[in-house]
Design a protein around this motif. Structure first.
Motif, short mmCIF file in Angstrom:
data_model
loop_
_atom_site.label_atom_id
_atom_site.label_comp_id
_atom_site.label_asym_id
_atom_site.label_seq_id
_atom_site.Cartn_x
_atom_site.Cartn_y
_atom_site.Cartn_z
N THR A 377 103.01 -14.43 26.81
CA THR A 377 104.13 -15.95 27.07
C THR A 377 104.04 -16.49 25.53
O THR A 377 103.04 -16.86 25.05
N THR A 382 103.74 -19.74 19.41
CA THR A 382 102.39 -19.38 19.89
C THR A 382 102.47 -18.48 21.30
O THR A 382 103.04 -18.81 22.08
N THR A 384 100.68 -16.63 23.99
CA THR A 384 99.32 -16.53 24.91
C THR A 384 99.04 -15.15 25.50
O THR A 384 100.16 -14.84 26.41
N THR A 386 97.02 -13.43 28.50
CA THR A 386 96.12 -13.41 29.57
C THR A 386 95.91 -11.81 30.10
O THR A 386 96.95 -11.04 29.99
N TYR A 414 94.34 -20.51 16.78
CA TYR A 414 93.48 -21.58 17.38
C TYR A 414 94.41 -21.59 18.67
O TYR A 414 95.72 -21.66 18.77
N SER A 416 92.18 -19.90 20.75
CA SER A 416 91.45 -18.48 21.32
C SER A 416 91.93 -17.41 20.61
O SER A 416 92.45 -16.45 20.97
N ARG A 417 91.42 -17.26 19.17
CA ARG A 417 91.56 -16.10 18.32
C ARG A 417 90.75 -15.04 19.02
O ARG A 417 91.17 -14.05 19.07
N GLU A 433 91.31 -14.92 27.90
CA GLU A 433 92.67 -15.55 27.34
C GLU A 433 92.52 -15.75 25.79
O GLU A 433 91.70 -16.06 25.39
N THR A 435 94.83 -16.42 21.97
CA THR A 435 96.39 -16.96 21.39
C THR A 435 96.48 -16.42 20.04
O THR A 435 95.50 -16.09 19.24
N SER A 474 110.88 -16.41 27.01
CA SER A 474 110.02 -17.74 26.42
C SER A 474 111.03 -18.76 26.02
O SER A 474 110.99 -20.15 26.20
#
Length: 509
Positions: A377, A382, A384, A386, A414, A416-417, A433, A435, A474
């Motif tokens: 996403t 950014t 994401t 999952t 950041y 969630s690297r 998850e 990012t 997106s």
């Protein structure tokens, strides 16, 4: 004249004495006893010969010849055996058994009558020593196997009331080493069982037992007992089945377990192999079942396992009787790589030694990770990511870390690297998850790295996911959610229009 009268007077005095002497003169002679040393319960025959002396003036009619004890009780009788002329003899057998051992004081009494009916009785004593009865000897008949040591249990019983002393029992069998068993005393009514062994040859042979002993009277006696036994040839047939020792394992129905049950039917054993069983995971141990299909015991049996030729710990099986099975477990804890595990059973049977082998294809537990259900996403630059880290193996993986890799137009961002998953059991999964910052015009794909450990070995794999179509989807979402006021106004306007229409309809009514 006086002298003549005196002589006549003397004759008159002597005449009555001469008339008292019987005309028949009987005698008992030639007494014999058979057997020479009778035993308790054994018939004892006393043979008596009765003679009418040649000097007898009358034949004799014998009324009875009796065998009597010391108290005068009749033990045996020959009634009216016959008549004897002067000089004749007559022989009769008088038979009796005795319930107790010891010295018996007996007598033979002959009763007859001469021509004048005068009774004549003659008596002759005899002593008979009765010994104890022989021991009762029996041994269990088995079906011996040629060349195989055979155990013979011999039971010796004392049927008497008195004890035996110094009982010596010896087994008499072809090619057998002389074995002696001794019993100091065997009380009356008691029995004892002694075990002997020998190695028979093929075919029929006589096996005997000799017993020597001393009776309570001090007599040394010997008795023997024997039977014919037929030794069959040795049949050697050993099967081995190898399968997982885990209770939950389900053996392959077409594998070696069926072969092991059927047996090989040939000397030297049955080769038994077993494939990998279907179970929840590889076994920690193998169950090795040794089955004796032969007719002689397996002795000193031992399982010698190897993994691709490398030895594992040996396991003792011991003795396996004919028609029975014994199972031992072989540990596989030291194996951490696939291997062909062979279980060689070494054994002895009779005068032979042999081996039989079974095998098992062992695959140790191992883990391997795949990323599944991945969704991308993109919003305001950014990305994401999952998805799930799935363990497609049957062994656990540890230290699992999922991280965004660097590529053109993509870098970890950041919050969630990277993502620490930890441990994932076999056939399980764990969500994650991530990012990343994405330069949409230049980025084409995002790499995701997975680092984990399997059996102490660290592994890393990278999977790349394309960004085609992610930006457009997106952006639409972004535009739809960028002006919430417009959407709210549109909804309010539609509500107003709908209300006006309803009001006009009501007024028109």
């Amino acid at each position: 004249m006086r002298r003549i009268l005196a002589a006549l007077f003397v004759l008159l005095l002597v005449a009555p004495s001469a008339a008292a002497v019987p005309d028949a003169r009987l005698a008992v002679s030639g007494l014999t006893v058979a057997p020479d040393t009778p035993t308790v319960g054994e018939p004892v025959t006393v043979t008596a010969t009765v003679r009418n002396s040649a000097g007898s003036t009358s034949p004799t009619e014998l009324e009875a010849i009796r065998l009597v004890n010391g108290d005068g009780d009749t033990l045996a009788t020959a009634e009216n055996p016959g008549s004897l002329s002067p000089g004749d003899t007559l022989t009769v057998d008088l038979t009796q058994t005795f319930r107790a051992a010891g010295e018996k004081t007996l007598a033979v009494v002959a009763v007859g009558a001469d021509d004048d009916g005068e009774e004549v009785t003659v008596r002759r004593p005899i002593t008979v020593t009765v010994e104890q009865a022989d021991p009762l000897v029996e041994f269990e008949r088995t079906d011996p196997v040629a060349g195989v040591e055979t155990t013979v249990p011999v039971t010796v019983s004392n049927p008497n009331t008195e004890q035996y002393r110094d009982v010596v029992v010896t087994l008499d069998a072809p090619d057998a080493t002389v074995e002696r068993r001794t019993v100091a005393a065997l009380p009356g009514g008691a029995s004892t069982t002694l075990n002997f062994s020998y190695v028979p040859s093929t075919g029929e042979a006589a096996v005997g037992v000799n017993v020597s002993y001393v009776t309570n009277t001090g007599a040394e006696r010997t008795t023997s007992y024997g039977e014919a036994v037929d030794a069959v040839p040795l049949r050697e047939d050993v099967g081995v089945a190898v399968e997982p020792a885990d209770d939950g394992a389900e053996a392959d129905p077409t594998g070696g377990a069926l072969q092991g049950v059927l047996g090989g039917g040939t000397a030297g054993g049955t080769l038994q192999s077993q494939g990998q069983a279907e179970s929840e995971g590889p076994p920690d141990a193998l169950a090795v079942e040794v089955t004796n299909f032969g007719n002689a015991p397996l002795t000193d049996a031992v399982v010698v396992p190897r993994a691709d030729g490398e030895p594992l710990a040996r396991e003792a099986v011991g003795t396996v009787p004919p028609g029975e099975s014994t199972t031992v477990e072989v540990s596989l804890a030291s194996l951490d790589a696939p291997a062909t595990v062979t279980a060689t059973v070494e054994y002895a049977t009779g005068d032979r030694t042999g081996t039989v082998e079974g095998s098992y294809e062992y695959r140790p537990p191992t883990g391997d990770l795949r990323l599944t259900g991945v969704d991308l996403t993109l919003e305001d630059g950014t990305l994401t990511i999952t998805g799930n880290a799935g363990n497609v193996g049957d062994g656990e993986v540890t230290g699992v870390v999922v991280a965004v890799g660097e590529s053109e137009g993509v870098r970890p961002a950041y919050p969630s690297r990277d993502y620490f998953v930890g441990t994932v059991e076999g056939s399980e999964f764990a969500p994650f998850e991530l990012t990343a910052a994405v330069d949409a015009p230049n980025a084409t794909a995002v790499p995701v790295e997975v680092t984990y450990r399997v059996a102490g070995e660290e592994r890393t794999r990278t999977e790349t996911f394309p960004l085609d179509g992610v930006e457009a989807e997106s952006e639409e979402r972004r535009q739809a959610g960028a002006n919430p006021g417009v959407a709210v106004a549109l909804v309010i306007g539609l509500a107003v229009v709908a209300g006006a229409v309803v009001f006009g309809v009501r007024r028109g009514r």
